[in-house]
Design a protein around this motif. Structure first.
Motif, PDB file in Angstrom:
ATOM      1  N   THR A 348       0.840  -1.207   0.000  1.00 19.73           N
ATOM      2  CA  THR A 348       0.000   0.000   0.000  1.00 19.73           C
ATOM      3  C   THR A 348       0.868   1.246   0.000  1.00 19.73           C
ATOM      4  N   TYR A 428       3.428  13.267   2.196  1.00 17.08           N
ATOM      5  CA  TYR A 428       2.785  12.204   2.963  1.00 17.08           C
ATOM      6  C   TYR A 428       3.457  10.862   2.662  1.00 17.08           C
ATOM      7  N   LEU A 435       9.097   6.423   7.718  1.00 15.74           N
ATOM      8  CA  LEU A 435       8.840   5.770   9.000  1.00 15.74           C
ATOM      9  C   LEU A 435       9.042   4.260   8.904  1.00 15.74           C
ATOM     10  N   PRO A 503     -10.313  17.055  -5.288  1.00 10.48           N
ATOM     11  CA  PRO A 503      -9.220  16.208  -5.774  1.00 10.48           C
ATOM     12  C   PRO A 503      -9.547  14.718  -5.779  1.00 10.48           C
ATOM     13  N   ASP A 504     -10.648  14.344  -5.140  1.00  9.33           N
ATOM     14  CA  ASP A 504     -10.836  12.918  -4.846  1.00  9.33           C
ATOM     15  C   ASP A 504     -10.770  12.047  -6.091  1.00  9.33           C
TER      16      ASP A 504
ATOM     17  N   TRP B  66     -13.656  13.933   1.656  1.00  7.46           N
ATOM     18  CA  TRP B  66     -13.049  14.847   0.672  1.00  7.46           C
ATOM     19  C   TRP B  66     -11.960  14.144  -0.123  1.00  7.46           C
ATOM     20  N   ILE B  67     -11.061  13.465   0.564  1.00  4.21           N
ATOM     21  CA  ILE B  67     -10.114  12.613  -0.153  1.00  4.21           C
ATOM     22  C   ILE B  67     -10.226  11.229   0.479  1.00  4.21           C
ATOM     23  N   THR B  68     -10.503  10.235  -0.350  1.00  4.96           N
ATOM     24  CA  THR B  68     -10.601   8.889   0.199  1.00  4.96           C
ATOM     25  C   THR B  68      -9.487   8.031  -0.391  1.00  4.96           C
ATOM     26  N   MET B  69      -9.071   7.030   0.361  1.00  5.53           N
ATOM     27  CA  MET B  69      -8.045   6.115  -0.139  1.00  5.53           C
ATOM     28  C   MET B  69      -8.564   4.704   0.026  1.00  5.53           C
ATOM     29  N   GLU B  70      -8.192   3.890  -0.925  1.00  2.00           N
ATOM     30  CA  GLU B  70      -8.796   2.572  -0.978  1.00  2.00           C
ATOM     31  C   GLU B  70      -8.498   1.725   0.260  1.00  2.00           C
ATOM     32  N   TYR B  71      -7.267   1.797   0.744  1.00  2.00           N
ATOM     33  CA  TYR B  71      -6.879   0.871   1.803  1.00  2.00           C
ATOM     34  C   TYR B  71      -7.282   1.323   3.195  1.00  2.00           C
ATOM     35  N   TYR B  72      -7.872   2.509   3.287  1.00  2.00           N
ATOM     36  CA  TYR B  72      -8.164   3.046   4.609  1.00  2.00           C
ATOM     37  C   TYR B  72      -9.636   2.836   4.960  1.00  2.00           C
ATOM     38  N   LEU B  76      -9.436   9.731   4.182  1.00  2.00           N
ATOM     39  CA  LEU B  76      -8.189  10.363   4.617  1.00  2.00           C
ATOM     40  C   LEU B  76      -8.477  11.776   5.103  1.00  2.00           C
ATOM     41  N   VAL B  77      -9.283  12.485   4.329  1.00  2.00           N
ATOM     42  CA  VAL B  77      -9.641  13.853   4.684  1.00  2.00           C
ATOM     43  C   VAL B  77     -11.135  13.970   4.524  1.00  2.00           C
ATOM     44  N   PHE B 137      -6.651  18.808   8.047  1.00  2.00           N
ATOM     45  CA  PHE B 137      -6.282  19.109   6.660  1.00  2.00           C
ATOM     46  C   PHE B 137      -7.041  20.340   6.183  1.00  2.00           C
ATOM     47  N   VAL B 188      -0.777  11.824  11.596  1.00  2.00           N
ATOM     48  CA  VAL B 188      -1.793  11.125  10.809  1.00  2.00           C
ATOM     49  C   VAL B 188      -1.282   9.756  10.383  1.00  2.00           C
ATOM     50  N   LEU B 189      -0.012   9.706   9.976  1.00  2.00           N
ATOM     51  CA  LEU B 189       0.525   8.436   9.500  1.00  2.00           C
ATOM     52  C   LEU B 189       0.566   7.398  10.608  1.00  2.00           C
ATOM     53  N   LEU B 192      -3.111   5.957  11.235  1.00  2.00           N
ATOM     54  CA  LEU B 192      -3.875   5.294  10.181  1.00  2.00           C
ATOM     55  C   LEU B 192      -4.446   3.956  10.645  1.00  2.00           C
ATOM     56  N   PHE B 206      -7.587  12.922   9.675  1.00  2.00           N
ATOM     57  CA  PHE B 206      -7.082  14.210  10.121  1.00  2.00           C
ATOM     58  C   PHE B 206      -7.967  14.806  11.214  1.00  2.00           C
TER      59      PHE B 206
END
Lengths: 527, 530
Positions: A348, A428, A435, A503-504, B66-72, B76-77, B137, B188-189, B192, B206
């Motif tokens: 990921t 990011y 990390l 932006p999504d 607002w911002i999405t991520m597949e693995y989360y 994200l925001v 964010f 944030v990291l 997660l 966030f």
């Protein structure tokens, strides 16, 4: 084989047909003034291709699958489509702008034809499954742009084009040398099979692999204009016609990235040599962004300034590549040790890094093409290329000044513009990679990214100060801004803001594109 | 859509309208701006009434991914807005000060009017956004977006040295903001996908509340107190740099005097009255709410920094020959006091600082308005050329005297209450948290700064207001327009009211402490995992 088998390369076929059409029609149109029509035809062809690419993207879901076409010669997936999208956007913006900018020049037919051939070449790189296709595509694009660069034939232009040609040809030679070494080690020209073959041969022939990696870094370094291989970029961008600078910076440079992503992530991401070239590339990335941004602060010519800023941005994009490659390494190690969840986690991060780089390439294409087109717009109404000449531009060319501010603020990474979101994702990804165990130096790159972002604000801000904060020096008697350039600027500015506010959809697309490449790499790995 | 979104929508629409309508008819844009800012004030009062009925339920009013991520698991925001006691107070202050800034601009701004009001209302949008966003964010976006209109406002309508000042503001505060953002990204990291582990609901990764939980539970997650502490300290240093640039604290302050001096009076008012509060607000919001234990660990350096800031800028103010620059340094000095109040970590000190944030906003606004009127009329900002304001233009002269007195902490006015409460807090904290230097309590060291403050103000008044009538002042007109007097009256009434009846605002500050999970009377914050 029937016609449907060619579906993945319909956009390329459309471009081919239209470029030939443009070349033929050129013979029928007598007066140079009327040849803007060729630009319209060219734009029409590009838009059809864009439509086909968008339909192609629409046909894929989020799973990141890849379709082998022509026995693996072409890998048809979102990664390829994403780059096609980028090249087409760059080409469309440039063509629309050129309809004003080269309106009175000779040889317009060749100009538009070459532009389409170059786009065609770039588009075939991103989908290359075979290294020969990759190289041929790159040469097609390069040779077309060599000719494009020499379009105006005055003294400065010729010098710039000559420089670009010599450096470009030289770097192609270095690349083919590197590729031939890799071929010798792997015994195949299929990019994805090479990776697996190298696992066995590199154990005994590590140094040769490393030599190949160095040659490829140098060769692609020229194409991506990394420090210290960047010398040609400012001279060339300054000397060639501004629309061509836009195309070189927004399109041709991204071609270098597309090829580098494929070569470095698929072929060279081998645990035996990867840690060594990662450090090399990491140092280059840091040097590139710092040098580019610092030197840009003292430039007097706006095109040189944009060129150096473009060099700096290349450093940012490399950060994403490095995160992806580092995470892929860790993922392979974890998979080898049987830690499946850990491996998936690192995958990921690899997707995140590559996706961030892809998104930054997209935003940078739009912003940089826009910025160069704004310069073209200013110079086409008789404003010089010195930054000082932009004094009071808002009174002379309000739309150009406004659009230019949008692009510059976006390049500097101010929120609500696309550049901010992509820079955020890069930072990011850099922190996420940093990390992870053993890759602390990625954090340093993230820190450099932040510092450079601040430096860049200085020289971008200075242009805005010249454009907006100088008093009106009396009525501007010159021409109004040309119409087609205005359209191109507005389109680019709207896209920049769109990518910043909503932006999504773009982020998802970049991540899916990255995922399709990463999945393909994993599926060819021995685990 | 909750009423909170109207707080953003109304000024934004107003900004666009002021520009578009203003292009057709220059004069109308100022009335559109005035109307917009008044409607925004009314909305914020309306929200205040709704909020005060049940303060707890407002913390998150709406959330849109607002911002999405597949693995989360979570976005994200997300665009998350909410309000609590602290935000409420800051929203009311901002809405009020913007009405005042708009009215003040009527007389001062004569060129490129529509653009000016558009930019001013855009700042309002950004500022309100900072104070009501829950997602860090979104918070950062508003935090940064405020900079762009400020850059243009200083650069276009500023004084002689405006280009330099504008670029300096932009670059300096951007540097600080990025440091802050890097710190936020680190948190944030780490956080997660921990929402599954804890079973907490995250609106996004966030989300401030979520991050607060993650940071508290970090030692358990990593099974190492040391590692968690080191990580949090690193994050705290990064975010603190961001706040220190914005507040501004010495040595991060150099952009501020230039900006305050070069900007036109209404913009200086916004800069010193509200933009600096963004830093203080974030210190409380992120520093104290999310990273309380690192804040505690850094109390000593922060206190020292605050004290240096108070003294350095007070002495600088003493040396100024330019009246606007003197006020600028005085403003920075007072912000140092606010940081000191936070660093006491007592409920008294924090309440005092919150009170002082509001009170300082009102007083500094009055100072910049009166000073702007004087500079406009006399045409010079040299203190030595301003003698005899009291006789030359009595009304404005007395306003300047009143504002200076309020700022130096005259009892009966709001400045006094704030300073007194902060110092009480500082004394309470002594021996528990606040360390001492060579046996002298740090709180004790601050007291002389009040004398210096009194010194530079009275000296300035002696030269400017009460000195011999200078020819420059004699020549200038002393009449005051209606649009100039209204904001002055409002501000004076509020300063006196808060000085005499401080409890109304203190109650709100209490609410803030509740929201920050302080138990009132507790000396040090006790952690409680929700």
């Amino acid at each position: 084989m029937n016609l449907a088998d060619f579906a993945p390369i319909y956009p390329e076929l459309v471009l081919l047909v239209f470029s030939l059409l443009v070349l033929m029609l050129d013979l029928r149109i007598k007066r140079d003034k009327d040849k803007s029509l060729l630009g319209l035809i060219c734009a029409f062809g590009l838009i059809i291709a864009l439509y086909l690419v968008l339909m192609g993207i629409y046909g894929f879901d989020h799973s990141g699958q890849t379709q082998d076409v022509f026995n693996g010669l072409i890998k048809y997936n979102l990664f390829a489509l994403f780059f096609k999208l980028i090249f087409l956007i760059a080409a469309i913006l440039v063509v629309i702008g050129s309809m004003d900018y080269v309106r009175l020049d000779k040889n317009q037919g060749e100009y538009y034809g070459l532009l389409m051939f170059a786009t065609l070449g770039m588009m075939s790189i991103a989908q290359a499954g075979d290294i020969i296709l990759l190289y041929v595509g790159m040469e097609l694009a390069s040779i077309s742009t060599y000719a494009l660069a020499a379009f105006r034939k005055d003294r400065m232009n010729s010098e710039a084009a000559m420089k670009y040609f010599i450096v470009g040809a030289f770097s192609s030679g270095i690349i083919i040398f590197g590729i031939s070494l890799i071929y010798g080690l792997a015994g195949t020209t299929n990019i994805y099979e090479m990776g697996g073959m190298l696992d066995t041969t590199l154990a005994t022939h590590g140094p040769i692999g490393l030599l190949a990696a160095v040659l490829l870094i140098a060769g692609f370094g020229y194409k991506m204009s990394l420090v210290p291989f960047h010398m040609w970029a400012p001279d060339t961008y300054q000397g060639v016609p501004t629309t061509v600078s836009a195309f070189l910076s927004a399109g041709s440079k991204k071609m270098g990235f597309a090829a580098a992503f494929i070569i470095f992530l698929v072929v060279l991401n081998n645990s035996i040599i990867s840690s060594q070239w990662q450090i090399m590339l990491g140092v280059l990335a840091g040097a590139t962004m710092t040098y580019g941004n610092v030197v840009a602060t003292v430039q007097k010519d706006i095109k040189r300034m944009l060129a150096y800023s473009s060099v700096g941005q290349a450093g940012y994009i490399l950060v994403g590549l490095l995160v992806a490659s580092a995470a892929l390494d860790l993922s392979m190690q974890s998979l080898m040790a049987g830690q499946i969840p850990m491996g998936e986690f690192f995958n990921t991060i690899a997707v995140l890094g590559l996706g961030a780089a892809l998104f930054h390439i997209l935003t940078h294409t739009v912003m940089k093409a826009g910025a160069f087109l704004a310069v073209a717009s200013a110079s086409s109404i008789g404003i010089g290329d010195n930054i000082e000449d932009y004094k009071g531009l808002r009174y002379k060319a309000p739309i150009t000044a406004l659009a230019m501010s949008v692009f510059l603020l976006s390049l500097a990474g101010i929120p609500l513009f696309g550049g901010f979101v992509s820079k955020f994702l890069l930072l990011y990804a850099a922190i996420a990679g940093g990390l992870s165990p053993g890759f602390m130096w990625l954090l340093a790159l993230g820190g450099l990214l932040v510092v450079n972002s601040v430096i860049s604000l200085f020289y971008y801000g200075r242009v805005i100060i010249f454009m907006y904060f100088s008093p009106d020096e009396g009525g501007w008697a010159g021409m109004a801004e040309p119409g087609f350039l205005k359209i191109a600027l507005i389109v680019a500015a709207v896209m920049t803001i769109w990518m910043g506010i909503l932006p999504d959809i773009f982020v998802t697309l970049s991540m899916d594109a990255a995922k399709s490449l990463i999945i393909e790499i994993i599926s060819f790995s021995p685990f | 859509m909750s009423p909170l979104s109207y707080l953003l929508l109304v000024p934004f629409t107003g900004a666009i309208l002021a520009f578009l309508v203003g292009r057709a008819n220059q004069g109308s844009s100022r009335y559109i701006a005035l109307l917009t800012s008044i409607i925004t004030l009314l909305i914020s009062v309306f929200i205040f009434i709704l909020w005060s009925q049940d303060p707890s339920k407002w913390y998150v009013a709406e959330a849109t991914p607002w911002i999405t991520m597949e693995y989360y698991n979570s976005p994200l925001v997300s665009f998350t807005l909410g309000i609590d006691g602290l935000s409420m107070a800051m929203v009311l202050l901002s809405a009020l000060l913007f009405v005042i800034a708009v009215v003040t601009s009527f007389e001062t701004i004569k060129t490129r009017v529509p653009t000016y009001y558009m930019l001013l209302l855009l700042i309002e949008t950004g500022l309100l956004g900072v104070f009501i966003s829950v997602d860090l964010f979104i918070f950062y976006i508003f935090w940064e977006i405020v900079l762009v209109p400020v850059f243009f406002l200083i650069g276009i309508w500023g004084g002689a040295n405006r280009q330099y000042a504008a670029l300096k503001v932009l670059i300096y505060t951007h540097l600080g903001s990025l440091a802050m953002f890097a710190g936020v990204l680190m948190m944030v990291l780490v956080g997660l996908n921990l929402d599954n582990v804890f079973g907490i609901r995250a609106h996004s990764y966030f989300d401030m509340n979520y991050l607060s939980n993650v940071m508290q539970n970090l030692p358990q997650v990593w099974q190492s107190d040391d590692r968690a502490f080191q990580f949090k300290s690193a994050v705290f240093i990064l975010v603190f740099i961001g706040f220190a640039f914005k507040i501004p604290l010495v040595p991060f302050h150099t952009w501020a005097p230039d900006a305050y001096v070069e900007a036109p009076a209404p913009v200086s008012l916004i800069l010193s009255g509200l933009l600096s509060k963004m830093g203080a607000y974030a210190l409380l919001r992120i520093g104290m709410n999310i990273l309380p234990d690192s804040f505690q660990a850094f109390i000593f350096p922060i206190t020292v920094l605050a004290i240096i800031s108070i003294f350095y800028t007070a002495f600088s103010a003493l040396a100024q020959k330019n009246i606007k620059r003197l006020i600028a340094y005085s403003s920075i000095s007072h912000m140092g006091l606010i940081v000191l109040g936070f660093a006491t970590f007592t409920s008294m000190g924090i309440k005092g600082s919150i009170f002082q944030m509001i009170s300082h906003g009102l007083i500094i606004a009055l100072l910049f308005i009166s000073c702007g009127m004087i500079i406009d009329r006399v045409g010079t900002d040299k203190i030595s050329n301003l003698g005899g304001l009291i006789t030359g233009m009595p009304l404005i002269g007395w306003v300047l005297v009143f504002a200076s007195m309020a700022s130096l902490g005259l009892p009966g006015l709001s400045g006094f209450i704030g300073e007194l409460t902060i110092l009480t807090g500082a004394f309470q904290a002594h021996g528990f948290l606040l360390p001492s230097i060579m046996g002298i309590p740090l709180a004790f060291i601050v007291i002389p700064s009040l004398a210096i403050t009194a010194g530079y103000y009275t000296w300035m008044l002696q030269r400017a207001a009460f000195g011999n009538l200078s020819p420059d002042v004699m020549k200038s007109r002393s009449a005051v327009a209606l649009s100039e007097s209204i904001p002055i009256v409002i501000l004076i009434v509020l300063i006196v009211y808060l000085g005499l009846f401080p409890s109304s605002l203190m109650d709100m500050a209490n609410q803030t402490l509740v929201a920050l999970k302080f138990s009132i009377g507790d000396f040090v914050r006790q952690f409680g995992v929700i």
